[in-house]
Design an enzyme around this catalytic site. Structure first.
Site, PDB file in Angstrom:
ATOM      1  N   ALA A 136       0.871  -1.168   0.000  1.00  0.00           N
ATOM      2  CA  ALA A 136       0.000   0.000   0.000  1.00  0.00           C
ATOM      3  C   ALA A 136       0.913   1.224   0.000  1.00  0.00           C
ATOM      4  O   ALA A 136       2.073   1.151   0.442  1.00  0.00           O
ATOM      5  CB  ALA A 136      -0.874  -0.020   1.242  1.00  0.00           C
ATOM      6  N   GLY A 147       0.468  -4.816   0.971  1.00  0.00           N
ATOM      7  CA  GLY A 147      -0.732  -4.821   0.129  1.00  0.00           C
ATOM      8  C   GLY A 147      -0.499  -5.490  -1.221  1.00  0.00           C
ATOM      9  O   GLY A 147      -1.436  -6.011  -1.834  1.00  0.00           O
TER      10      GLY A 147
HETATM   11  N1  CO8 Z   1       4.624   3.092  -0.656  1.00  0.00           N
HETATM   12  C1  CO8 Z   1       5.064   4.239  -1.226  1.00  0.00           C
HETATM   13  N2  CO8 Z   1       6.210   4.329  -1.918  1.00  0.00           N
HETATM   14  C2  CO8 Z   1       6.973   3.226  -2.042  1.00  0.00           C
HETATM   15  C3  CO8 Z   1       6.589   1.985  -1.477  1.00  0.00           C
HETATM   16  C4  CO8 Z   1       5.345   1.944  -0.774  1.00  0.00           C
HETATM   17  N3  CO8 Z   1       4.863   0.805  -0.233  1.00  0.00           N
HETATM   18  N4  CO8 Z   1       7.528   1.065  -1.759  1.00  0.00           N
HETATM   19  C5  CO8 Z   1       8.481   1.707  -2.486  1.00  0.00           C
HETATM   20  N5  CO8 Z   1       8.136   3.001  -2.644  1.00  0.00           N
HETATM   21  C6  CO8 Z   1       8.904   4.032  -3.352  1.00  0.00           C
HETATM   22  C7  CO8 Z   1      10.118   4.461  -2.552  1.00  0.00           C
HETATM   23  O1  CO8 Z   1       9.747   5.417  -1.562  1.00  0.00           O
HETATM   24  C8  CO8 Z   1      11.002   5.041  -3.630  1.00  0.00           C
HETATM   25  O2  CO8 Z   1      10.533   6.323  -3.952  1.00  0.00           O
HETATM   26  P1  CO8 Z   1      11.580   7.552  -4.066  1.00  0.00           P
HETATM   27  O3  CO8 Z   1      12.449   7.181  -5.246  1.00  0.00           O
HETATM   28  O4  CO8 Z   1      10.698   8.744  -4.315  1.00  0.00           O
HETATM   29  O5  CO8 Z   1      12.336   7.600  -2.786  1.00  0.00           O
HETATM   30  C9  CO8 Z   1      10.716   4.132  -4.837  1.00  0.00           C
HETATM   31  O6  CO8 Z   1       9.468   3.491  -4.544  1.00  0.00           O
HETATM   32  C10 CO8 Z   1      11.756   3.063  -5.030  1.00  0.00           C
HETATM   33  O7  CO8 Z   1      11.907   2.342  -3.805  1.00  0.00           O
HETATM   34  P2  CO8 Z   1      13.334   2.088  -3.111  1.00  0.00           P
HETATM   35  O8  CO8 Z   1      14.290   3.171  -3.455  1.00  0.00           O
HETATM   36  O9  CO8 Z   1      13.094   1.818  -1.674  1.00  0.00           O
HETATM   37  O10 CO8 Z   1      13.772   0.744  -3.884  1.00  0.00           O
HETATM   38  P3  CO8 Z   1      14.746  -0.385  -3.337  1.00  0.00           P
HETATM   39  O11 CO8 Z   1      15.026  -1.272  -4.504  1.00  0.00           O
HETATM   40  O12 CO8 Z   1      15.899   0.224  -2.602  1.00  0.00           O
HETATM   41  O13 CO8 Z   1      13.880  -1.214  -2.255  1.00  0.00           O
HETATM   42  C11 CO8 Z   1      11.893  -2.298  -1.405  1.00  0.00           C
HETATM   43  C12 CO8 Z   1      12.756  -1.942  -2.640  1.00  0.00           C
HETATM   44  C13 CO8 Z   1      12.662  -3.285  -0.499  1.00  0.00           C
HETATM   45  C14 CO8 Z   1      10.628  -2.966  -1.916  1.00  0.00           C
HETATM   46  C15 CO8 Z   1      11.567  -1.024  -0.593  1.00  0.00           C
HETATM   47  O14 CO8 Z   1      11.049  -0.047  -1.488  1.00  0.00           O
HETATM   48  C16 CO8 Z   1      10.551  -1.209   0.504  1.00  0.00           C
HETATM   49  O15 CO8 Z   1      10.870  -1.741   1.546  1.00  0.00           O
HETATM   50  N6  CO8 Z   1       9.294  -0.754   0.283  1.00  0.00           N
HETATM   51  C17 CO8 Z   1       8.246  -0.761   1.259  1.00  0.00           C
HETATM   52  C18 CO8 Z   1       7.717  -2.157   1.451  1.00  0.00           C
HETATM   53  C19 CO8 Z   1       6.648  -2.158   2.522  1.00  0.00           C
HETATM   54  O16 CO8 Z   1       6.867  -1.904   3.683  1.00  0.00           O
HETATM   55  N7  CO8 Z   1       5.408  -2.476   2.117  1.00  0.00           N
HETATM   56  C20 CO8 Z   1       4.301  -2.534   3.007  1.00  0.00           C
HETATM   57  C21 CO8 Z   1       3.542  -1.253   2.949  1.00  0.00           C
HETATM   58  S1  CO8 Z   1       2.190  -1.208   4.112  1.00  0.00           S
HETATM   59  C22 CO8 Z   1       1.001  -2.169   3.380  1.00  0.00           C
HETATM   60  O17 CO8 Z   1       1.110  -2.584   2.283  1.00  0.00           O
HETATM   61  C23 CO8 Z   1      -0.261  -2.515   4.063  1.00  0.00           C
HETATM   62  C24 CO8 Z   1      -0.508  -1.592   5.105  1.00  0.00           C
HETATM   63  C25 CO8 Z   1      -1.446  -2.192   6.065  1.00  0.00           C
HETATM   64  C26 CO8 Z   1      -1.653  -1.175   7.078  1.00  0.00           C
HETATM   65  C27 CO8 Z   1      -2.983  -1.324   7.614  1.00  0.00           C
HETATM   66  C28 CO8 Z   1      -3.606   0.040   7.775  1.00  0.00           C
HETATM   67  C29 CO8 Z   1      -5.101  -0.068   7.978  1.00  0.00           C
END
Ligand code: CO8
Length: 257
Positions: free
Chosen positions: A65, A108
């Site tokens: 998400a 998500g």
């Molecule tokens: N949301 C928003 N932006 C994201 C997300 C995300 N989930 N994942 C990646 N991005 C963005 C990064 O911020 C980055 O943007 P920018 O260039 O502007 O800084 C761009 O995508 C590229 O990402 P990275 O530079 O981090 O790429 P890497 O190759 O270094 O890393 C990863 C890849 C390991 C996938 C890393 O991006 C990461 O850890 N992402 C987040 C993964 C995560 O935690 N996902 C779970 C999100 S929460 C969810 O899905 C459910 C929420 C449930 C909550 C319940 C509430 C009711």
């Protein structure tokens, strides 16, 4: 309809939806939800389409998400919007949806993949529920669907540590139906979807409904449901055609009736 966060195409009788927010690794925000629902519901209503493939990019199916969209929301915002409940509508698509997953399917993204009817994974796929590392927990089905796919022990491990599962472990654990080389992912998914789309659409939809029923009911009620649906199939012209074609040693010509 013009889409901004997804690409929508057809390949014969298969509808293809590609998540397309490359700069955010296909993070799922409300725009993606709106467009994904519109596209999948349009394919569902289109008589020329028999199955749908949902995919992402080589690097990410979806990295979760959209954290930036959620970050500043309050409890009241989340509660009043019933945040994430809209995604359930995707599971009400009646035609089969195959998730073709390469790269990251996190949070998500993993939960969206699990809303598909089955997942074909590239050998590069990585699945995870890392929400705990953000101070929250899965909110789009991860604690429920993942547990049904892989059992309690692995689901606890994934949800509590936030670790990722590679494609081989995902296949071993029953999360995905098959793993293929990354370069062949879309072809394999399209082949499976085209096979489904060549079959009797009412029989396909009834079969999807029956398998899904097994998650919602007891075994005896599920078996009764299956039998009744099976009986009802004898009202289909396609049942007569399929069985006649077998007896006559020829290919069936299903009419979706
Ligand atoms: N949301 C928003 N932006 C994201 C997300 C995300 N989930 N994942 C990646 N991005 C963005 C990064 O911020 C980055 O943007 P920018 O260039 O502007 O800084 C761009 O995508 C590229 O990402 P990275 O530079 O981090 O790429 P890497 O190759 O270094 O890393 C990863 C890849 C390991 C996938 C890393 O991006 C990461 O850890 N992402 C987040 C993964 C995560 O935690 N996902 C779970 C999100 S929460 C969810 O899905 C459910 C929420 C449930 C909550 C319940 C509430 C009711």
């Amino acid at each position: 309809m013009a889409y901004e966060t997804i690409i929508v195409e057809t390949h014969g009788k298969v509808g293809i939806i590609t998540l397309n927010r490359p700069k955010a690794l296909n993070a799922l925000n409300s725009e993606v939800l709106k467009e994904l629902l519109a596209a999948s519901q349009a394919f569902d209503a289109d008589p020329e389409i028999g199955a749908i493939v949902l995919t992402g990019s080589e690097k990410a199916f979806a990295a979760g998400a959209d954290i930036k969209e959620m970050q500043s929301k309050t409890y009241v915002d989340m509660y009043l919007e019933d945040f994430f409940s809209g995604w359930e509508a995707f599971t009400r698509v009646r035609k089969p949806v195959i998730g073709a997953v390469a790269g990251y399917a996190l949070g998500g993204g993993c939960e969206l993949a699990m809303m598909c009817d089955f997942i074909i994974a590239a050998d590069t796929a990585k699945f995870g529920q890392p929400e705990i590392t953000l101070g929250v927990m899965p909110g789009m089905g991860g604690s429920q669907r993942l547990t049904r796919f892989v059992g309690k022990s692995k689901a606890m491990d994934m949800c509590l540590t936030g670790r990722m599962m590679d494609a081989a472990e995902a296949e071993r654990s029953g999360l995905v139906s098959r793993v293929v080389p990354a370069g062949e992912l879309l072809d394999e998914a399209l082949k499976a979807a085209a096979k489904i789309a060549s079959l009797s659409l009412p029989a396909v939809i009834m079969t999807k409904e029956a398998v899904n029923r097994s998650y919602e009911t007891t075994l005896s009620e599920g078996l009764r449901f299956e039998r009744r649906v099976f009986h009802s199939m004898f009202a289909l012209e396609d049942q007569k055609e399929g069985m006649a074609a077998f007896s006559e040693k020829r290919a069936p010509n299903f009419k979706n009736r």
